[in-house]
Design a protein around this motif. Structure first.
Motif, short mmCIF file in Angstrom:
data_model
loop_
_atom_site.label_atom_id
_atom_site.label_comp_id
_atom_site.label_asym_id
_atom_site.label_seq_id
_atom_site.Cartn_x
_atom_site.Cartn_y
_atom_site.Cartn_z
N VAL A 174 -6.74 7.26 3.91
CA VAL A 174 -6.36 8.30 2.86
C VAL A 174 -5.33 7.39 2.13
CG1 VAL A 174 -5.66 10.34 1.75
CG2 VAL A 174 -7.32 10.32 3.97
N PHE A 175 -5.80 7.22 0.81
CA PHE A 175 -4.79 6.54 -0.15
C PHE A 175 -4.40 7.52 -1.24
CE2 PHE A 175 -6.78 2.97 1.82
CZ PHE A 175 -5.74 1.98 2.15
N GLU A 176 -3.28 8.12 -1.25
CA GLU A 176 -3.17 9.15 -2.19
C GLU A 176 -1.70 8.60 -3.05
OE1 GLU A 176 -2.99 13.48 -1.10
OE2 GLU A 176 -3.55 12.89 0.77
N GLU A 177 -2.01 8.85 -4.48
CA GLU A 177 -0.91 8.43 -5.31
C GLU A 177 0.19 9.38 -5.19
OE1 GLU A 177 0.17 5.46 -7.16
OE2 GLU A 177 -1.85 5.25 -7.41
N ASP A 178 1.42 8.96 -5.48
CA ASP A 178 2.62 9.73 -5.53
C ASP A 178 2.41 10.54 -6.83
OD1 ASP A 178 5.11 10.63 -6.48
OD2 ASP A 178 6.08 9.40 -4.90
N PRO A 179 2.83 12.06 -6.80
CA PRO A 179 2.62 12.91 -7.77
C PRO A 179 3.27 12.37 -9.08
CG PRO A 179 2.98 14.11 -5.94
CD PRO A 179 2.94 12.57 -5.46
N GLY A 180 4.37 11.60 -8.86
CA GLY A 180 5.35 10.93 -9.90
C GLY A 180 4.89 10.04 -10.60
N LYS B 57 -1.15 2.82 -5.28
CA LYS B 57 -2.16 3.19 -4.15
C LYS B 57 -3.66 2.55 -4.38
CE LYS B 57 0.52 5.21 -1.31
NZ LYS B 57 0.84 4.88 0.34
N PHE B 58 -4.15 2.82 -5.42
CA PHE B 58 -5.28 2.08 -5.90
C PHE B 58 -5.46 0.73 -5.67
CE2 PHE B 58 -9.12 1.10 -8.58
CZ PHE B 58 -10.00 1.74 -7.77
N GLU C 172 -3.51 -0.90 -3.31
CA GLU C 172 -3.39 -0.94 -1.82
C GLU C 172 -4.81 -0.77 -1.38
OE1 GLU C 172 -1.22 1.45 1.53
OE2 GLU C 172 -0.20 1.37 -0.36
N LEU C 173 -5.42 0.26 -1.85
CA LEU C 173 -6.79 0.67 -1.49
C LEU C 173 -7.68 -0.71 -1.66
CD1 LEU C 173 -9.04 3.74 -2.03
CD2 LEU C 173 -9.85 1.53 -2.66
N LEU C 174 -7.75 -1.13 -2.67
CA LEU C 174 -8.53 -2.40 -2.86
C LEU C 174 -8.25 -3.62 -2.06
CD1 LEU C 174 -8.58 -2.11 -6.85
CD2 LEU C 174 -10.54 -1.47 -5.31
N THR C 175 -6.97 -3.83 -1.78
CA THR C 175 -6.49 -4.84 -0.87
C THR C 175 -7.03 -4.12 0.66
OG1 THR C 175 -4.67 -5.31 -2.08
CG2 THR C 175 -4.79 -5.97 0.39
N TYR C 176 -7.04 -3.05 0.96
CA TYR C 176 -7.51 -2.70 2.52
C TYR C 176 -8.81 -2.63 2.41
CZ TYR C 176 -8.23 0.32 6.56
OH TYR C 176 -8.26 0.82 7.75
N ILE D 5 -13.37 9.37 -4.13
CA ILE D 5 -12.57 9.96 -5.31
C ILE D 5 -12.96 11.45 -5.58
CG2 ILE D 5 -11.70 9.78 -7.55
CD1 ILE D 5 -12.30 6.84 -7.44
N SER D 6 -11.97 12.30 -5.50
CA SER D 6 -12.22 13.60 -5.75
C SER D 6 -12.96 13.97 -7.08
CB SER D 6 -10.94 14.70 -5.50
OG SER D 6 -10.02 14.20 -6.73
N GLU D 7 -12.55 13.35 -8.22
CA GLU D 7 -12.94 13.39 -9.55
C GLU D 7 -12.65 12.21 -10.16
OE1 GLU D 7 -12.92 17.08 -12.25
OE2 GLU D 7 -11.20 17.72 -10.86
N MET D 8 -13.49 11.58 -10.95
CA MET D 8 -13.28 10.39 -11.65
C MET D 8 -12.06 10.64 -12.53
SD MET D 8 -14.42 7.49 -11.81
CE MET D 8 -15.23 6.09 -12.37
N PHE D 9 -11.90 11.64 -13.15
CA PHE D 9 -10.83 11.82 -14.23
C PHE D 9 -9.54 11.85 -13.51
CE2 PHE D 9 -14.64 12.29 -16.79
CZ PHE D 9 -14.44 11.34 -17.82
N ARG D 10 -9.33 11.91 -12.30
CA ARG D 10 -8.11 11.85 -11.37
C ARG D 10 -7.82 10.58 -11.65
NH1 ARG D 10 -5.50 16.17 -10.57
NH2 ARG D 10 -5.04 15.91 -8.43
N LEU D 11 -8.48 9.71 -11.85
CA LEU D 11 -8.10 8.30 -11.64
C LEU D 11 -8.12 7.61 -13.02
CD1 LEU D 11 -7.77 5.67 -9.75
CD2 LEU D 11 -10.16 5.42 -9.89
N VAL D 12 -9.12 7.81 -13.97
CA VAL D 12 -9.31 7.24 -15.25
C VAL D 12 -9.10 8.13 -16.31
CG1 VAL D 12 -10.83 5.55 -14.29
CG2 VAL D 12 -11.74 7.83 -15.31
N LEU D 13 -8.57 7.39 -17.49
CA LEU D 13 -8.37 8.28 -18.69
C LEU D 13 -9.54 8.16 -19.79
CD1 LEU D 13 -4.47 7.57 -19.19
CD2 LEU D 13 -5.78 9.66 -18.48
N GLY D 14 -10.36 7.01 -19.78
CA GLY D 14 -11.40 6.93 -20.59
C GLY D 14 -12.45 5.82 -20.14
N ASN D 15 -13.21 5.59 -21.28
CA ASN D 15 -14.41 4.60 -20.76
C ASN D 15 -14.11 3.30 -20.35
OD1 ASN D 15 -16.16 6.89 -21.44
ND2 ASN D 15 -16.42 6.10 -23.38
#
Length: 92
Positions: free
Chosen positions: A6-12, A24-25, A27-31, A40-50
């Motif tokens: 699991v790779f979880e981003e710091d809330p800050g 963390k993303f 780090e995930l890509l390296t691993y 990914i729980s929801e795409m918009f937890r990671l991205v802001l737009g198209n």
């Protein structure tokens, strides 16, 4: 089978950062290894737009990683992992 990592981003971490700049993303890509599935729980937890979506999908495709989105608008559209073209497929 190995347990998931699991790779979880710091809330800050700023949500305005491009996904490929998030520590963390990256780090995930390296691993991750070809054939792995990124969950990914929801795409918009990671991205802001198209463009962010396209950038992330390009990197996952390049690295031959599958994507599983569990909730939200994109949860029914899991793209398959990329497979390399056969050696005799496409001339340069």
């Amino acid at each position: 089978m190995l347990p998931p990592v699991v790779f979880e981003e710091d809330p800050g971490t700023s949500s305005r950062l491009h996904p490929l700049q998030r520590p963390k993303f990256r780090e995930l890509l390296t691993y991750a290894r070809p054939g792995d599935t990124v969950h990914i729980s929801e795409m918009f937890r990671l991205v802001l737009g198209n463009q962010h979506i396209l950038d992330v999908l390009d990197v996952l495709h390049r690295d031959r990683l599958a994507l599983r989105i569990h909730d939200g608008a994109f949860s029914a559209m899991d793209p398959p992992p990329a497979t390399p073209a056969p050696a005799n497929c496409c001339p340069p």
